[in-house]
Enzyme design. Structure first.
Site, mmCIF file in Angstrom:
data_model
loop_
_atom_site.group_PDB
_atom_site.id
_atom_site.type_symbol
_atom_site.label_atom_id
_atom_site.label_comp_id
_atom_site.label_asym_id
_atom_site.label_seq_id
_atom_site.Cartn_x
_atom_site.Cartn_y
_atom_site.Cartn_z
ATOM 1 N N ALA A 14 -12.854 88.207 104.145
ATOM 2 C CA ALA A 14 -14.230 88.584 103.833
ATOM 3 C C ALA A 14 -14.825 87.733 102.712
ATOM 4 O O ALA A 14 -16.018 87.423 102.732
ATOM 5 C CB ALA A 14 -14.292 90.067 103.451
ATOM 6 N N THR A 15 -14.009 87.340 101.754
ATOM 7 C CA THR A 15 -14.535 86.523 100.649
ATOM 8 C C THR A 15 -15.088 85.203 101.172
ATOM 9 O O THR A 15 -16.189 84.782 100.787
ATOM 10 C CB THR A 15 -13.446 86.263 99.597
ATOM 11 O OG1 THR A 15 -13.110 87.498 98.954
ATOM 12 C CG2 THR A 15 -13.930 85.275 98.542
ATOM 13 N N ASN B 271 -17.150 99.384 97.883
ATOM 14 C CA ASN B 271 -15.694 99.422 97.815
ATOM 15 C C ASN B 271 -15.150 100.302 96.699
ATOM 16 O O ASN B 271 -13.993 100.723 96.737
ATOM 17 C CB ASN B 271 -15.127 98.001 97.665
ATOM 18 C CG ASN B 271 -15.692 97.288 96.454
ATOM 19 O OD1 ASN B 271 -16.905 97.099 96.339
ATOM 20 N ND2 ASN B 271 -14.839 96.877 95.536
ATOM 21 N N GLN C 128 -15.813 96.917 104.199
ATOM 22 C CA GLN C 128 -15.312 98.295 104.170
ATOM 23 C C GLN C 128 -15.868 99.135 105.318
ATOM 24 O O GLN C 128 -15.672 100.349 105.363
ATOM 25 C CB GLN C 128 -15.697 98.950 102.834
ATOM 26 C CG GLN C 128 -15.058 98.324 101.611
ATOM 27 C CD GLN C 128 -13.602 98.710 101.440
ATOM 28 O OE1 GLN C 128 -13.087 99.597 102.112
ATOM 29 N NE2 GLN C 128 -12.912 98.033 100.524
ATOM 30 N N SER D 231 -13.585 91.990 107.424
ATOM 31 C CA SER D 231 -12.231 91.783 106.919
ATOM 32 C C SER D 231 -11.230 92.484 107.817
ATOM 33 O O SER D 231 -11.498 93.567 108.337
ATOM 34 C CB SER D 231 -12.115 92.343 105.493
ATOM 35 O OG SER D 231 -10.771 92.337 105.054
ATOM 36 N N HIS E 249 -7.820 93.105 106.736
ATOM 37 C CA HIS E 249 -6.825 93.882 105.990
ATOM 38 C C HIS E 249 -7.365 95.193 105.418
ATOM 39 O O HIS E 249 -6.604 95.996 104.870
ATOM 40 C CB HIS E 249 -6.179 93.035 104.891
ATOM 41 C CG HIS E 249 -6.995 92.894 103.644
ATOM 42 N ND1 HIS E 249 -6.799 93.686 102.541
ATOM 43 C CD2 HIS E 249 -7.988 92.038 103.316
ATOM 44 C CE1 HIS E 249 -7.633 93.324 101.579
ATOM 45 N NE2 HIS E 249 -8.369 92.326 102.031
ATOM 46 N N THR F 41 -7.706 74.769 111.813
ATOM 47 C CA THR F 41 -6.938 75.304 112.928
ATOM 48 C C THR F 41 -6.891 76.824 112.858
ATOM 49 O O THR F 41 -6.566 77.398 111.826
ATOM 50 C CB THR F 41 -5.494 74.752 112.890
ATOM 51 O OG1 THR F 41 -5.540 73.326 112.989
ATOM 52 C CG2 THR F 41 -4.679 75.315 114.053
ATOM 53 N N CYS G 116 -7.667 98.383 81.134
ATOM 54 C CA CYS G 116 -7.282 98.848 79.801
ATOM 55 C C CYS G 116 -8.233 98.288 78.744
ATOM 56 O O CYS G 116 -8.357 97.091 78.570
ATOM 57 C CB CYS G 116 -5.847 98.411 79.496
ATOM 58 S SG CYS G 116 -5.266 98.932 77.875
#
Length: 387
Positions: A74-75, A154, A182, A202, A204, A242, A327
């Site tokens: 997707a990126t 997301n 998403q 995407s 994944h 390819t 953090c």
């Protein structure tokens, strides 16, 4: 040994076993491993598999197979869509509109364009994460060439009203790019009915393999983009390289399963969400960031009341979730999405994303609540967290 609990399906999903089975057919020394661009039988066998995957992917968004371009994810699809459209249609204008709550791939691509002479308007959302359509209309200019919108956020799961957005852009003759990373398996997008010009997809995020994605390019009226990768002229000179047959086959199978099992998966995930929120409410006070009524069921972003999570979650080795902020001791800003929705630095710092999936079980939900309850949350005052 206790099995770790995975509640981070919005980050990535495990590959469905049925997808793995199909992928394995195109690996190893058999007659299916050929280069899809080759004219001999090995290549043509691979090409047929790629073409079939195109049909499966196109079917999910009601597109034509010929409108699907394969990418590495997707990126890349987002970069190809935004940079490629901006470059090819720059004579129409050099102004782009997007949201402050977009995925970083969109924001970074837009910032790159700004460094190269384009102007970008970044719109904030309403407190519930939804775009104010009146603000969108007001932001459009005569030189606006592209609007880029994430359909399903997301971090919060909030679903933007793509149909209404598309009506606005179409009326002005402005290209609309939808980040659909998403979308698959969580909600629907029908490009045959909604005038969307480009869609990034995407694998994944939908139980397919990592490293493969796709870009939908409308054929009527014909939409093109300037190539960002050159070498060989593959895929109509739009994206050279390819094709990875096994990954593409996996993406196609994953999308086909998502389409076939949509109602079943959605009901299961909705049940997981309801169980999770019900049990969590018995342990700790919280609020949901975003609009629960207009969100996909698999993702819920929770703001805990005066509880700082960044350090506590580090102690939960058996619980895989995504912190709404990194953090603060490292000087990392909290979620840009939550901040753009109007949450304070302090509120964003007390937020965490939980996301459920096809393989989440009732037992895992129960165990996750126990882990959360035992995190040893640190109650903080607003003065302890400084922007």
């Amino acid at each position: 040994m206790t099995r770790s609990i995975y509640l981070d399906y919005a980050a990535t999903t495990p590959v469905d076993p049925a997808v793995i089975t199909q992928m394995l057919k195109f690996l190893g020394p058999n007659d299916t491993f050929g280069n899809p661009a080759s004219s001999h039988s090995f290549g043509q066998t691979a090409k047929k598999a790629v073409d079939h995957a195109r049909e499966q992917i196109a079917a999910y968004i009601h597109a034509l197979p010929d409108e699907i371009i394969f990418t590495s994810g997707a990126t890349e699809s987002i970069n190809l869509a935004i940079k490629g459209a901006a470059e090819l249609y720059q004579t129409r204008g050099r102004h782009i509109v997007t949201l402050k709550t977009e995925h970083q791939a969109t924001l970074d691509a837009c910032q790159w364009l700004e460094k190269n002479g384009y102007q970008v308007t970044y719109l904030a959302t309403k407190p519930d994460g939804l775009l104010d359509l009146a603000q969108l209309e007001a932001a459009l200019r005569d030189d606006t060439v592209l609007v880029s919108i994430l359909q399903v956020n997301n971090e919060t799961g909030v679903i933007q009203d793509i149909t209404s957005i598309a009506a606005i852009t179409q009326a002005r003759g402005i290209l609309l790019h939808v980040d659909g990373a998403q979308t698959v398996g969580k909600t629907t997008l029908d490009v045959s009915q909604t005038p969307v010009d480009l869609v990034s997809l995407s694998a994944h995020k939908a139980y397919g393999p990592k490293g493969v994605g796709a870009l939908y390019l409308r054929s009527k009226p014909k939409i093109r983009v300037a190539a960002q990768i050159h070498g060989g002229g593959h895929q109509k000179n739009i994206r050279s390289g390819t094709l990875a047959t096994h990954q593409i086959v996996g993406m196609g199978e994953a999308f086909a399963i998502a389409k076939q099992n949509f109602a079943k998966d959605r009901a299961h995930i909705q049940q997981c969400r309801e169980q999770f929120l019900n049990l969590l409410s018995q342990k700790v006070a919280f609020q949901i960031n975003g609009n629960p009524a207009l969100s996909v069921p698999n993702t819920v972003n929770i703001r805990f009341e005066n509880i700082e999570l960044a350090n506590a979650i580090k102690n939960a080795a058996d619980l895989a979730v995504s912190a709404g902020s990194a953090c603060h001791s490292k000087g990392v800003e909290p979620s840009h999405v939550l901040r753009a929705m109007g949450l304070s630095f302090f509120e964003a710092h007390c937020s965490l994303r939980f996301s459920f999936g096809r393989f989440t079980t009732e037992e895992e939900i129960v165990q996750a609540i126990k882990l959360i309850a035992n995190l040893g949350f640190h109650t903080v005052l607003q003065g302890e967290l400084k922007a």
